[in-house]
Scaffold this motif. Structure first.
Motif, PDB file in Angstrom:
ATOM      1  N   SER A 190      46.285  20.429  -3.651  1.00 56.91           N
ATOM      2  CA  SER A 190      47.321  18.661  -3.993  1.00 56.91           C
ATOM      3  C   SER A 190      46.972  18.590  -2.249  1.00 56.91           C
ATOM      4  N   GLN A 191      47.455  17.338  -2.974  1.00 61.97           N
ATOM      5  CA  GLN A 191      48.225  16.245  -1.482  1.00 61.97           C
ATOM      6  C   GLN A 191      49.403  17.325  -0.951  1.00 61.97           C
ATOM      7  N   VAL A 192      49.509  16.692   0.118  1.00 60.51           N
ATOM      8  CA  VAL A 192      50.785  16.859   1.038  1.00 60.51           C
ATOM      9  C   VAL A 192      52.031  16.306  -0.036  1.00 60.51           C
ATOM     10  N   GLN A 193      53.227  17.321   0.242  1.00 59.04           N
ATOM     11  CA  GLN A 193      54.610  16.779  -0.870  1.00 59.04           C
ATOM     12  C   GLN A 193      55.436  16.132   0.211  1.00 59.04           C
TER      13      GLN A 193
ATOM     14  N   TRP B 280      52.420  22.039  -0.570  1.00 58.27           N
ATOM     15  CA  TRP B 280      51.061  21.263  -1.399  1.00 58.27           C
ATOM     16  C   TRP B 280      51.002  22.439  -2.260  1.00 58.27           C
ATOM     17  N   ASP B 281      50.035  22.224  -3.367  1.00 47.89           N
ATOM     18  CA  ASP B 281      50.031  23.261  -4.991  1.00 47.89           C
ATOM     19  C   ASP B 281      49.584  24.099  -3.965  1.00 47.89           C
TER      20      ASP B 281
ATOM     21  N   THR C 254      54.916  11.324  -1.814  1.00 48.78           N
ATOM     22  CA  THR C 254      54.498  11.951  -3.118  1.00 48.78           C
ATOM     23  C   THR C 254      56.084  11.540  -4.385  1.00 48.78           C
TER      24      THR C 254
ATOM     25  N   ALA D  23      52.930  16.204  -7.701  1.00 48.57           N
ATOM     26  CA  ALA D  23      52.424  17.052  -7.217  1.00 48.57           C
ATOM     27  C   ALA D  23      51.228  15.406  -8.280  1.00 48.57           C
TER      28      ALA D  23
ATOM     29  N   ASN E 113      52.383  28.235   1.107  1.00 52.12           N
ATOM     30  CA  ASN E 113      51.875  26.936   0.479  1.00 52.12           C
ATOM     31  C   ASN E 113      52.845  25.830   1.274  1.00 52.12           C
TER      32      ASN E 113
ATOM     33  N   ARG F  21      46.874  16.399   5.951  1.00 51.86           N
ATOM     34  CA  ARG F  21      45.900  16.602   4.589  1.00 51.86           C
ATOM     35  C   ARG F  21      46.132  18.245   5.231  1.00 51.86           C
TER      36      ARG F  21
ATOM     37  N   SER G 116      42.202  18.049   1.061  1.00 50.21           N
ATOM     38  CA  SER G 116      42.992  17.263   0.745  1.00 50.21           C
ATOM     39  C   SER G 116      43.103  15.839   0.435  1.00 50.21           C
TER      40      SER G 116
ATOM     41  N   SER H 221      47.723  11.766   2.971  1.00 49.93           N
ATOM     42  CA  SER H 221      49.555  12.176   1.916  1.00 49.93           C
ATOM     43  C   SER H 221      50.159  11.594   3.934  1.00 49.93           C
TER      44      SER H 221
END
Length: 749
Positions: free
Chosen positions: A305-308, A321-322, A485, A488, A564, A610, A623, A626
């Motif tokens: 998933s996108q970096v948060q 990230w997930d 974000t 997620a 992660n 990313r 990903s 972000s």
């Protein structure tokens, strides 16, 4: 954790048994038949609720058109939907367990399951076509193409006095048996092998095969041996592909040894193989029971998933990230705005400090320089020795766990986008053996020690919830220019997939472009107007990104992470010659970080991130991108320790002051994400209204305010709040909290 443990089970614990049927349905396990003590065959059915480690003996109803299955061993027991399919096996015609009179079976039963727990009963389906011949110690799998067709069960091999290598297909919808025509080299006749489905392939490993070199089906008294051969059947084209031949030498012990009676399970795109007997010696008592665990990565991992953003400071980000299942690590990259100048040549003396994460019995490590395997029609299998490789993780790349905050929150104003999102972080298993290849990669797994793991709770719909941010994270969060974000975000679209963020001191956007859709554009830094008051919230449109040349779109490695999550304060500078060729596409080499210089993050700077997952087959796709901004000194940090107390007609929202106020706190503001026509047009752009402004560190959210709340479904359903603090310079980053709602039905007016 890669650690075996013996759970304390209770209930109707079944006796030890061998050659039984075994299926896993969510968190419950069903075990049928097998050989129990004193050589007795069984037809008992047990259910284990793995979430409670509770065994229960279940008694299905007998078929309306026949007798229930007789006691047996070596049968197949396959799950599809809410039904299990039982085929074949070996029965004992004698009532005396010491006087075995074998009878091979080819009967076929269907067992209907109840949802969650329990079973309905057995039935004997009426089938068409020719039944497979009687057999035991065969395999059966169920496969259904995603695009067309009905589910089909495939039976391969087995034993009926001699070993078999025939393939049978059952169309489960029409209950029609057939023998599909196959291409390629059919594996040798075998029994006590394993077959598992990953994607559209059925992987067949091990078992008893003919001793003769020609591989002819031997007479019942022929010589047999265990094999380590490995093949797969493409279930869409019915073509056999050999991966490891029976005669392939393995002097370096890089492959699983020959075995039969082992077990294998697919987890995502990874195949695990455990134990079995080597079968080299004919005398049963002299056979050796294997105690090794191997896994096979069949393809590169999917994009994460996108970096948060969890938290930002003036010179660092805490990111997450997930998780991607069954991966060995993650490659995190950033792109700086403006572009960072390249380094002229690799410095020979500027060796950064590194922390060596040794396996220490965990069997987990990362290569700095991945090895490549040739792309050939019959892929070579590759495996790593974890004890022979070092895991070098840059010391500026800190892996940290964070507490999770998920809570929520009316004059109609826009909430600050400069927020700190507190999310769930899970410690990922150690990484093992980074390689680059399109071929499957086979690796041993060491299970001697445990790894730390943590699951941090989210705020569910309970009476009182508390969120405590991780104390290990730097508390100098100070700026009104942090982008994160909403949570997620997962979409198929390549368009902007984030919130357009608005507040009185800054206007920033969160980009969520796919790698393919991203063009050479850079979003300019946002302006900070510190002279505005708390009542002068503005709704300015975001500035359009200015195009730049493609050669300026350079990505820099932050490092390779085992988990992660990460705290990032530096990244690696690449030499000019590597920048020209290193776009970090799939299959690109990972440099030796010990030879590279490091660059600190700057305050008030936009960075794009990313991340790509790594397994034994190499680096997967990146990903979506972000975009976050480091803080500017002088602004207050984000409020912490958010609590929610629920009552009948309202909720009570409270928080702690920022750990780094950077001056006197003048006021707090709380915001609630609300429904709007803008959300209907672009659900990823949340619209907030302010529901509180004052000096107190708590507020009441009324039922009327909650009735207008937007329930965000981008991950689990949640109501979204943001809370921020203001000092003499202005508002700092907000703490975003998602209050989980469970299953919610929302009616939009």
């Amino acid at each position: 954790t890669n650690q075996w443990f013996l759970p304390a089970v209770r209930g109707d614990i079944p006796p030890g048994c061998a050659a039984h049927g075994f299926v896993c349905d969510g968190t419950r396990i069903l075990v049928f038949g097998g050989m129990v003590e004193y050589g007795r065959y069984s037809n008992d059915l047990y259910e284990l609720q793995a979430s409670r480690w509770l065994w229960k003996k279940v008694k299905p109803q007998a078929p309306s058109n026949g007798s229930p299955p007789c006691p047996r061993l070596g049968h197949s027991f396959s799950l599809y939907g809410n039904k299990c399919y039982l085929f074949g096996g070996l029965a004992n015609e004698s009532e005396d367990s010491n006087n075995n009179v074998p009878r091979y079976l080819n009967d076929f039963y269907e067992l209907e399951l109840q949802h969650g727990s329990g079973v309905v009963g057995w039935s004997i389906p009426v089938t068409k076509g020719i039944l497979p011949s009687p057999r035991e110690s065969h395999t059966a799998i169920v496969y259904c193409r995603k695009d067309v067709g009905s589910p089909k069960m495939y039976i391969f091999g087995g034993m009926c006095g001699c070993r078999l290598n025939d393939l049978w297909e059952l169309d489960i919808e029409t209950m029609t048996w057939s023998r599909p025509e196959t291409k390629g080299t059919v594996p040798l006749p075998r029994s006590l092998h394993t077959a598992n489905v990953i994607g559209n392939k059925m992987y067949v490993f091990g078992g008893w095969v003919p001793q003769s070199a020609g591989g002819e089906i031997s007479a019942p008294d022929g010589e047999w041996k265990c094999t380590g051969s490995f093949s797969y059947l493409n279930l869409d084209t019915t073509e056999w592909i050999g991966l490891i031949s029976d005669c392939q030498e393995d002097k370096s012990n890089l492959l699983p040894g020959p075995r039969a009676g082992h077990c294998a399970v697919a987890v995502g795109t990874r195949l695990y193989i455990w134990s079995g007997r080597d079968g080299y010696r004919k005398a049963w008592n002299n056979q050796v029971c294997c105690k090794d665990l191997w896994y096979l990565d069949t393809e590169r991992p999917l994009a994460p998933s996108q970096v948060q953003l969890i938290r930002a400071t003036t010179n660092s980000f805490q990111l997450k990230w997930d998780e991607v299942p069954t991966v060995e690590g993650y490659l995190l990259q950033l792109h700086a705005d403006p572009p960072v100048p390249a380094v002229a040549g690799i410095p020979g003396t500027a060796v950064p400090e590194t922390s060596v994460l040794s396996s220490q019995g965990s069997g987990s490590s990362l290569h700095q320089n991945p090895q490549s395997l040739p792309s050939v029609p019959y892929p070579e299998m590759k495996m790593d020795h974890p004890s022979q490789t070092n895991s070098l993780i840059p010391n500026n790349v800190q892996v940290s766990l964070s507490s999770n905050s998920k809570v929520e929150g009316r004059e109609k104003v826009a909430a600050p986008e400069n927020k700190v999102t507190q999310e769930t972080l899970k410690n990922h298993s150690d990484a093992t053996g980074l390689k680059e290849s399109n071929a499957p990669s086979l690796s041993p797994v060491c299970t001697s020690s445990a790894q730390t793991s943590a699951n941090v709770g989210e705020l569910h719909d309970l009476d009182k919830q508390t969120v405590n941010p991780d104390a290990s994270v730097s508390s100098t969060v100070a700026s009104s220019q942090t982008m994160v974000t909403q949570q997620a975000v997962k979409t198929e679209s390549s368009s902007t997939n984030g919130a357009v963020v608005k507040d009185e001191t800054s206007l920033t956007t969160f980009n969520s472009k796919s790698e393919a859709a991203e063009t050479a554009r850079v979003t300019p830094s946002t302006r900070v107007n510190t002279g505005q008051t708390n009542d002068s919230h503005s709704s300015r449109a975001p500035q359009r990104p200015a195009p730049v040349k493609a050669r300026d779109r350079r990505w820099y490695d932050v490092g390779i992470f085992k988990n992660n999550s990460a705290v990032v304060s530096q990244f690696y500078l690449l030499p000019e010659e590597m920048l020209n060729t290193n776009s970090k596409k799939e299959g690109a080499d990972v440099p030796d970080y010990r030879l590279l210089k490091k660059q600190d993050l700057f305050p008030g700077t936009v960075y794009r991130f990313r991340v790509a997952a790594i397994n034994g087959c190499g680096v997967g796709p990146f990903s979506k991108i972000s975009e976050f901004k480091t803080c500017i000194p002088g602004f207050p940090g984000a409020p912490s320790t958010v609590k929610i107390t629920k009552s009948v007609d309202c909720i009570h929202l409270s928080w702690e002051p920022p750990a780094s106020p950077s001056g006197n706190i003048l006021e707090y503001s709380a915001y609630l994400a609300i429904r709007s026509t803008q959300l209907q047009e672009n659900p990823s752009q949340l619209v907030f209204m302010r529901i509180y402004c004052g000096l107190k560190t708590s507020c009441i959210v009324t039922a009327a305010q909650l009735s207008n709340a937007h329930v965000d479904y981008s991950s689990r359903p949640a109501i979204v709040f943001r809370i921020s603090a203001k000092n003499e310079r202005g508002y700092g980053p907000a703490t975003q909290v998602r209050w989980l709602q469970g299953k919610v039905t929302v009616t939009h007016s």
